[in-house]
Design an enzyme around this catalytic site. Sequence first.
Site, short mmCIF file in Angstrom:
data_model
loop_
_atom_site.label_atom_id
_atom_site.label_comp_id
_atom_site.label_asym_id
_atom_site.label_seq_id
_atom_site.Cartn_x
_atom_site.Cartn_y
_atom_site.Cartn_z
N HIS A 20 0.63 -1.38 0.14
CA HIS A 20 -0.43 -0.03 -0.22
C HIS A 20 0.72 1.09 -0.06
O HIS A 20 1.21 1.44 0.96
CB HIS A 20 -1.06 -0.02 1.01
CG HIS A 20 -2.04 0.56 1.28
ND1 HIS A 20 -2.01 1.40 2.36
CD2 HIS A 20 -2.63 1.38 0.18
CE1 HIS A 20 -3.04 2.83 1.84
NE2 HIS A 20 -3.50 2.66 1.21
N ASP A 49 -1.90 6.02 -5.79
CA ASP A 49 -2.76 6.65 -5.64
C ASP A 49 -2.90 7.99 -6.89
O ASP A 49 -1.37 8.25 -7.25
CB ASP A 49 -3.82 7.71 -4.60
CG ASP A 49 -3.29 5.97 -3.29
OD1 ASP A 49 -4.35 5.96 -3.21
OD2 ASP A 49 -2.76 6.55 -2.45
N GLU A 78 0.91 -0.86 -4.40
CA GLU A 78 -0.74 0.25 -4.87
C GLU A 78 -0.51 1.62 -4.77
O GLU A 78 0.80 2.20 -4.22
CB GLU A 78 -1.91 -0.12 -3.61
CG GLU A 78 -2.78 0.91 -3.67
CD GLU A 78 -2.98 1.90 -3.31
OE1 GLU A 78 -3.94 2.75 -3.14
OE2 GLU A 78 -1.84 2.47 -2.71
N HIS A 133 -0.90 10.63 -2.59
CA HIS A 133 -2.90 10.30 -2.06
C HIS A 133 -3.82 11.09 -2.07
O HIS A 133 -4.83 11.14 -2.16
CB HIS A 133 -2.33 9.23 -1.22
CG HIS A 133 -4.38 8.82 0.23
ND1 HIS A 133 -5.26 10.05 0.96
CD2 HIS A 133 -4.47 7.94 -0.14
CE1 HIS A 133 -5.66 8.98 1.24
NE2 HIS A 133 -6.13 8.68 1.11
#
Length: 256
Positions: free
Chosen positions: A19, A48, A46, A61
Amino acid sequence: MPDRHPYLGEPGSIVALAHRGFSREGLENSMKAFQAAVDLGFRYVETDAHGTSDGIAIALHDSSLDRTTDRSGEVSALPAREVRGARIGGVEAVPLLEDVLGTWPELHVNIDVKAVSGIRPVAEAIERTASHDRVCVASFSARRRRDTVRLLSRPVAMSAGTTEAAGFFAVGGLGRGVGPALRHVDLLQIPTSMRRVPLLGARHVSAAHRVGRGVHVWTINDEASMHRLLDIGVDGIVTDRADLLREVLVARGTWR
């Protein structure tokens, strides 16, 4: 979905997702964090994405620089040059999404399109790096995801938005409504609970599997929860503790 997208890996394999990379130093979504995940052997991360005022996709993010960097301001109101001048944790440059996709050409990247500003820039970064086979496009907004994917020349994997996931849970993970609820996506990426109300059980995982959809769960940072979710058959786990998830999968003989 007519074919299994390459992003999903081999049937039966567990997708271990780091993450925002892996950092115990608060350097989330930095190149150092992504490299740390790669160094642990992770094949999936992962991240963003937002778009800058000049149309460049940034791996970050928050919509602003305030929380994670030494500068402030909304990403969508700043040119990429200024965003790149910010330092995550005061030390690491904010990366371009294209750098994340291009630096590790074998790495699978789950991209959460956080705002409308990111739609075209994310699509352009995927196109320029020809990373379609190793990308999953996600968003809380199904419309943002669809608008991003429409700009691509080749398919990517797609994760359900909030309304699609809600539709799946509304039919209890059972019955004829499961297929229609998930017809436009390859997988569900969901939390285990919402406002402390449990969401996900073995029957939901089985229902998703019956219609050929995968289930990834976020953000799981303790060993007991990892084992419990793997025991009910989830296909992937998103974690801040990449080191711990690796240990769990090694112990279960499912680390790849």
